[in-house]
Design a protein around this motif. Structure first.
Motif, PDB file in Angstrom:
ATOM      1  N   ARG A  38      40.436  58.144  51.594  1.00  0.00           N
ATOM      2  CA  ARG A  38      39.097  58.564  51.139  1.00  0.00           C
ATOM      3  C   ARG A  38      39.053  59.980  50.578  1.00  0.00           C
ATOM      4  O   ARG A  38      38.129  60.328  49.863  1.00  0.00           O
ATOM      5  CB  ARG A  38      38.094  58.505  52.299  1.00  0.00           C
ATOM      6  CG  ARG A  38      37.927  57.157  52.948  1.00  0.00           C
ATOM      7  CD  ARG A  38      37.264  56.173  52.008  1.00  0.00           C
ATOM      8  NE  ARG A  38      37.178  54.858  52.626  1.00  0.00           N
ATOM      9  CZ  ARG A  38      36.055  54.213  52.856  1.00  0.00           C
ATOM     10  NH1 ARG A  38      34.905  54.739  52.503  1.00  0.00           N
ATOM     11  NH2 ARG A  38      36.077  53.021  53.417  1.00  0.00           N
ATOM     12  N   CYS A 114      30.455  76.351  48.655  1.00  0.00           N
ATOM     13  CA  CYS A 114      31.724  76.057  47.964  1.00  0.00           C
ATOM     14  C   CYS A 114      31.759  76.575  46.533  1.00  0.00           C
ATOM     15  O   CYS A 114      32.824  76.654  45.924  1.00  0.00           O
ATOM     16  CB  CYS A 114      32.010  74.566  47.993  1.00  0.00           C
ATOM     17  SG  CYS A 114      32.167  73.925  49.655  1.00  0.00           S
ATOM     18  N   ASN A 268      37.741  66.988  47.528  1.00  0.00           N
ATOM     19  CA  ASN A 268      38.167  65.617  47.769  1.00  0.00           C
ATOM     20  C   ASN A 268      38.977  65.182  46.553  1.00  0.00           C
ATOM     21  O   ASN A 268      38.531  65.348  45.418  1.00  0.00           O
ATOM     22  CB  ASN A 268      36.907  64.743  47.924  1.00  0.00           C
ATOM     23  CG  ASN A 268      37.228  63.302  48.214  1.00  0.00           C
ATOM     24  OD1 ASN A 268      38.199  62.752  47.721  1.00  0.00           O
ATOM     25  ND2 ASN A 268      36.391  62.681  49.036  1.00  0.00           N
TER      26      ASN A 268
END
Ligand code: ACO
Length: 338
Positions: A38, A114, A268
């Motif tokens: 994931r 972020c 990610n």
């Protein structure tokens, strides 16, 4: 003539302690395979007890100053992007200033989660262009492990600790590549000069609830823990990041093919891949460290930048596209001729 902000050098620091997915699987109901499939993350670095964000920041800053070949006394502004300051106040930037032995100049923190490093590069660039600063030490540093709910498997597997830094300096003749020094964005020659070509910042405060910390000095008088609607954040990330990349290219009269390297925020691997696909950019031109660092928030872009500069992938004259998205939601991009 408006000075150009040239990045003279970079540095980074990761805590020694490496935590594998397998180790996390002993604490929460997860597996190495789920996390890799994931997110692409295999491990993260976690600060030791008593090791603060300022400690990570100072180590990265010292390396950046050395790489840049400047003296600490040359620095007249320290900007530190963080969501995990040592204390609510004073700013962690002032701690770095003191540790470096600086007694002149100014220091402050920036909070854009972020996107913090992109907000920082934009702020540093504005200070340099306006003549308010000549040499800026810009740091992204986080001990994100301190605001994680270690019982929440949907968030605790995603983040890590670390710091990265750059030294930016005003250059009257950034035209290291035979460019027209006086050219403005979009004009011939502007693109070829060394330094920051342009920065582009955005936020949408209506989306606060997608990614936040459930505490704070004014509300709960606690630090709080990270809460996130992962799927929605993912969706906004791919759309916003692709848009802000194109915005940067258009502002400078450049094409996607002109980008040598994308240096993205490392949230990610699937977000990196989806954004690259949407932009039609080959995955090989995207600097990826999320597998080893996980998401280090404001530190992730300078950590990735430093890794690719030090291993020789990023070379003088390359065109870098830096981008990030984070809580707020906030997002931004910067085009930099290295
Ligand atoms: N281990 C095993 N199973 C898990 C874990 C885990 N660590 N976490 C969630 N699951 C389960 C869920 O409970 C759910 O189970 P269910 O189907 O029985 O309800 C299932 O896995 C699927 O959950 P989803 O949330 O739909 O999984 P998804 O594929 O969306 O992946 C993820 C989740 C990785 C969080 C993804 O949505 C993502 O990366 N989102 C973006 C996050 C991000 O970028 N955040 C940082 C932004 S930057 C900043 O400002 C901090």
């Amino acid at each position: 003539m408006t000075p150009r902000s040239v990045i003279l050098g970079c540095g980074s620091y990761l805590p020694d302690r490496v935590v594998s997915n397998e180790e996390l699987a002993q604490r929460v109901d997860t597996t190495h395979d789920w996390i890799v499939e994931r997110t692409g993350i295999t491990q993260r670095h976690i600060a030791e007890d008593g090791q603060y964000t300022s400690d990570l920041a100072i180590a990265a800053a010292e390396r950046a100053v050395e790489h840049a070949g400047i003296e600490v006394d040359d620095i007249d502004l320290v900007i530190l992007a963080t969501t995990t300051p040592d204390q609510t106040f004073p700013s962690t930037a002032t701690k770095v200033q003191a540790a470096l032995g600086m007694s002149n100049g100014a220091a402050f923190d920036i909070q854009a989660v972020c996107s913090g490093f992109l907000y920082g590069i934009s702020t540093a660039d504005a200070f340099i262009k306006s003549g308010q600063a000549k040499t800026v030490l810009l740091i992204g540093a986080e001990t994100f492990s301190r605001i994680l709910d270690w019982e929440d498997r949907t968030t605790c597997v995603l983040f890590g600790d670390g710091a990265g830094a750059v030294v930016m300096q005003a250059s009257a003749n950034g035209a290291a590549h035979g460019a027209n020094e006086d050219a403005e964005p979009g004009q011939a020659g502007h693109n070829q000069e060394r330094g920051v070509l342009s920065t582009h910042l955005h936020s949408d405060g209506k989306l606060n609830d997608l990614l936040y910390v459930d505490g704070g000095p004014s509300s709960t008088q606690t630090v709080g823990h990270v809460r996130m609607v992962g799927r929605e954040v993912f969706r906004h990330a791919v759309t916003n990041l692709a848009a802000v990349v194109d915005e940067a290219l258009e502002a400078n009269g450049l094409e996607r093919d002109d980008i040598s390297w994308v240096v993205p925020h490392q949230a990610n691997k699937r977000i990196l891949d989806s954004t690259a696909r949407k932009l039609g950019l080959p995955a090989e031109r995207v600097i990826t460290t999320v597998d080893r660092h996980a998401n280090t928030s404001a530190a992730s872009v300078p950590l990735a930048l430093d890794a690719a500069v030090k291993d020789g992938r990023i070379k003088r004259g390359d065109l870098l596209l830096l981008e990030a998205m984070g809580g707020g939601l906030t997002w931004g991009s910067a085009l930099v001729r290295w």
